[in-house]
Design a protein around this motif. Structure first.
Motif, mmCIF file in Angstrom:
data_model
loop_
_atom_site.group_PDB
_atom_site.id
_atom_site.type_symbol
_atom_site.label_atom_id
_atom_site.label_comp_id
_atom_site.label_asym_id
_atom_site.label_seq_id
_atom_site.Cartn_x
_atom_site.Cartn_y
_atom_site.Cartn_z
ATOM 1 N N HIS A 60 -6.835 -4.206 2.989
ATOM 2 C CA HIS A 60 -5.564 -4.142 3.045
ATOM 3 C C HIS A 60 -5.190 -3.773 1.528
ATOM 4 O O HIS A 60 -3.975 -3.557 1.101
ATOM 5 C CB HIS A 60 -4.645 -5.178 3.339
ATOM 6 C CG HIS A 60 -4.498 -5.434 5.064
ATOM 7 N ND1 HIS A 60 -5.513 -5.790 5.941
ATOM 8 C CD2 HIS A 60 -3.572 -4.673 5.877
ATOM 9 C CE1 HIS A 60 -5.215 -5.655 6.874
ATOM 10 N NE2 HIS A 60 -3.972 -4.942 7.205
ATOM 11 N N SER A 61 -6.336 -3.494 0.788
ATOM 12 C CA SER A 61 -5.998 -3.217 -0.915
ATOM 13 C C SER A 61 -5.353 -4.139 -1.297
ATOM 14 O O SER A 61 -4.480 -3.834 -2.299
ATOM 15 C CB SER A 61 -5.543 -1.850 -0.897
ATOM 16 O OG SER A 61 -6.360 -1.087 -0.145
ATOM 17 N N HIS A 101 -11.441 3.751 11.416
ATOM 18 C CA HIS A 101 -12.088 4.300 10.270
ATOM 19 C C HIS A 101 -13.175 5.254 10.623
ATOM 20 O O HIS A 101 -13.495 6.396 10.271
ATOM 21 C CB HIS A 101 -12.642 3.321 9.339
ATOM 22 C CG HIS A 101 -11.493 2.427 8.590
ATOM 23 N ND1 HIS A 101 -10.919 3.156 7.547
ATOM 24 C CD2 HIS A 101 -11.309 1.315 8.575
ATOM 25 C CE1 HIS A 101 -9.964 2.028 7.044
ATOM 26 N NE2 HIS A 101 -10.379 1.081 7.734
ATOM 27 N N TYR A 103 -2.171 12.782 0.823
ATOM 28 C CA TYR A 103 -2.375 11.652 1.302
ATOM 29 C C TYR A 103 -3.756 10.680 0.702
ATOM 30 O O TYR A 103 -3.833 9.483 0.959
ATOM 31 C CB TYR A 103 -2.577 11.588 2.813
ATOM 32 C CG TYR A 103 -1.382 12.262 3.410
ATOM 33 C CD1 TYR A 103 -0.109 11.370 3.322
ATOM 34 C CD2 TYR A 103 -1.210 13.356 4.137
ATOM 35 C CE1 TYR A 103 0.928 11.751 4.031
ATOM 36 C CE2 TYR A 103 -0.242 13.862 4.957
ATOM 37 C CZ TYR A 103 1.052 12.762 4.574
ATOM 38 O OH TYR A 103 2.411 13.440 5.478
ATOM 39 N N ALA A 146 -5.335 9.182 -1.956
ATOM 40 C CA ALA A 146 -5.023 8.755 -3.142
ATOM 41 C C ALA A 146 -6.288 8.637 -4.038
ATOM 42 O O ALA A 146 -7.149 8.070 -3.863
ATOM 43 C CB ALA A 146 -4.360 7.593 -3.427
ATOM 44 N N ALA A 164 -6.345 0.713 4.256
ATOM 45 C CA ALA A 164 -5.766 1.264 5.580
ATOM 46 C C ALA A 164 -5.345 2.717 4.829
ATOM 47 O O ALA A 164 -5.511 3.786 5.790
ATOM 48 C CB ALA A 164 -4.686 0.531 6.045
ATOM 49 N N GLU A 165 -5.302 2.814 3.541
ATOM 50 C CA GLU A 165 -5.051 4.012 2.816
ATOM 51 C C GLU A 165 -6.144 4.766 2.607
ATOM 52 O O GLU A 165 -7.300 4.119 2.160
ATOM 53 C CB GLU A 165 -4.071 3.960 1.702
ATOM 54 C CG GLU A 165 -2.823 2.691 1.773
ATOM 55 C CD GLU A 165 -3.342 1.189 1.552
ATOM 56 O OE1 GLU A 165 -2.755 0.731 1.864
ATOM 57 O OE2 GLU A 165 -4.420 0.936 1.275
ATOM 58 N N SER A 166 -6.314 6.080 2.665
ATOM 59 C CA SER A 166 -7.291 6.980 2.360
ATOM 60 C C SER A 166 -7.217 7.033 0.903
ATOM 61 O O SER A 166 -6.407 7.298 0.259
ATOM 62 C CB SER A 166 -7.278 8.544 3.097
ATOM 63 O OG SER A 166 -7.353 8.287 4.378
ATOM 64 N N LEU A 167 -8.453 6.866 0.330
ATOM 65 C CA LEU A 167 -8.791 6.912 -1.074
ATOM 66 C C LEU A 167 -9.713 7.882 -1.322
ATOM 67 O O LEU A 167 -10.736 8.267 -0.522
ATOM 68 C CB LEU A 167 -9.148 5.574 -1.581
ATOM 69 C CG LEU A 167 -8.016 4.280 -1.825
ATOM 70 C CD1 LEU A 167 -8.782 3.046 -2.273
ATOM 71 C CD2 LEU A 167 -6.869 5.024 -2.468
ATOM 72 N N GLY A 185 -8.965 6.495 5.619
ATOM 73 C CA GLY A 185 -8.226 5.613 5.944
ATOM 74 C C GLY A 185 -7.910 5.588 7.432
ATOM 75 O O GLY A 185 -8.708 6.035 8.288
ATOM 76 N N GLU A 198 -4.984 6.674 8.872
ATOM 77 C CA GLU A 198 -3.909 7.615 9.059
ATOM 78 C C GLU A 198 -3.953 8.435 10.402
ATOM 79 O O GLU A 198 -5.361 8.335 10.844
ATOM 80 C CB GLU A 198 -3.525 8.248 8.004
ATOM 81 C CG GLU A 198 -3.107 7.615 6.572
ATOM 82 C CD GLU A 198 -4.257 7.156 5.786
ATOM 83 O OE1 GLU A 198 -4.225 7.025 4.522
ATOM 84 O OE2 GLU A 198 -5.406 7.262 6.075
#
Length: 390
Positions: free
Chosen positions: A210-211, A262, A327, A329, A337-340, A372, A374
């Protein structure tokens, strides 16, 4: 045993362990369903030297539950948590002595490379690097070699080590084998069952997912190593806060669910990018095009959201591509959860000497992607737009 697309079977009871291991509500005074966060630096003793817990650095109930859960997930007897992934690797260095020699895989996280070359060597530990092939490790063995350290898959070129083969060789020479299992977690890979001596995790990544925290862990089944790791944890003081431990306990309950998403997203996206004319090459162990795809299936149960690509272009091409994403980052972590997305030459591997980066293929057009959870259609559209700009 069910089919898993040719991979090893997924571990049974994994999420049950995450939710219930060492977490019986009746052990707590108020029968809390969620493990309480014990935020205290010290504990009252019954009499001098008689206590259940003594001091927060030495032991904490919240941390202890997390350590038991992670150990159980890895099929380990011993588990210890640390204030970061590098804190866990620093503790690994503490297992060695002045004059010892260690062999590190040449393709590892830049912070690991820096820790070994610029810190461990100051304490009289000799460090050499080897290709991930078992023969290259064996050629580096010396009378004072005490440890082999690898990542599998590697960061960022997604190379794999044959864990069983390295284990067999290391045991012949009585050398400790340590593996960083951050990219796959115990849900997709269990190196201790394949013979490794110590498994390391950056819990910052998928295990927490969860970063929002930084933490590391070590697990082992070896009694002597387990005792040494606990001693070093106490003596070196590289421990996490109880609050952060609670965050990871929360996250482990959804680890299997998150990893499935993922994995699914990363495969769809990787397959799309393989067909794109502006992509030179895709590095994803879950694709048949990966040169070690069959090895991945033999020693793991799947793959996470991590893969890398080579753009057709140079540094300026990479910068333009990265700046055009919405999207994904630009960030130097992974597993959330967020795409990096990251340009390793300018971010995660700047401390690795350029000649070593060039040899490994860590170039200015190599892009590391952490996919992530999404909606994958949005991620594909984001990639398509950014690629159209270069």
């Amino acid at each position: 045993m069910t089919d898993n697309d040719g991979y090893l079977p997924l571990p049974k009871g994994f999420t049950t362990i995450a939710i219930h291991e060492a977490q019986d509500p009746e052990q707590w005074s108020h029968h809390e369903i969620v493990t309480p966060i014990t935020m205290t630096s010290t504990f009252k003793q019954d009499e001098p030297g008689v206590f259940k817990y003594q001091y927060g650095r030495i032991g904490n109930p919240t941390r202890e539950v997390l350590e038991k859960v992670i150990a159980k997930m890895e099929c380990a007897k011993y588990g210890a948590c640390f204030s970061s992934g590098l804190g866990a690797i620093t503790t690994v260095i503490g297992l060695l002595e002045n004059g010892d020699h260690m062999i590190c895989m040449d393709d590892v996280y830049g912070g690991t490379n820096r820790l070994f070359l610029q810190i461990a060597t100051k304490f009289g530990i000799e460090v050499t690097f080897a290709d991930g092939d078992v023969d290259s490790f064996e050629r580096q063995i010396k009378p004072n070699t005490k440890m082999i350290f690898v990542e599998s898959p590697t960061n960022p070129t997604m190379r794999l080590c044959d864990i069983k083969a390295i284990t067999s060789m290391a045991k012949r020479y009585k050398v400790m084998f340590v593996i960083d299992n951050t990219f796959l977690t115990p849900y997709y890979q269990r190196p201790l069952l394949l013979g490794a001596d110590v498994v390391m995790h950056s819990l910052t990544k998928y295990m927490n997912g969860h970063s929002d925290i930084i933490m590391g862990a070590l697990v082992t089944n070896d009694d002597k190593l387990g005792e040494k790791i606990y001693f070093l944890q106490k003596a070196m003081g590289v421990v996490p806060s109880p609050f952060d431990c609670s965050q990871v306990l929360r996250s482990l309950k959804t680890l299997a669910l998150r990893l499935k998403k993922h994995q699914a997203n990363s495969l769809v996206l990787a397959k799309y990018l393989e067909t794109h004319p502006k992509i030179e090459r895709v590095l994803h162990p879950g694709l048949p095009s990966h040169p070690q795809h069959e090895l991945a299936k033999r020693q793991s149960s799947g793959h996470s959201g991590m893969f890398s690509v080579y753009l057709k272009g140079d540094l300026e091409t990479s910068k333009k591509f990265l700046k055009s994403l919405k999207y994904f980052a630009l960030g130097g972590s992974l597993g959330g959860a967020e795409s990096l997305i990251a340009l390793s030459t300018k971010m995660t591997h700047t401390s690795v000497p350029k000649d070593q980066r060039d040899k490994l293929g860590i170039t200015d057009n190599l892009i590391r992607i952490s996919v992530g959870i999404e909606d994958v259609e949005d991620l594909i559209a984001d990639m398509k737009y950014a690629l159209d700009q270069i």
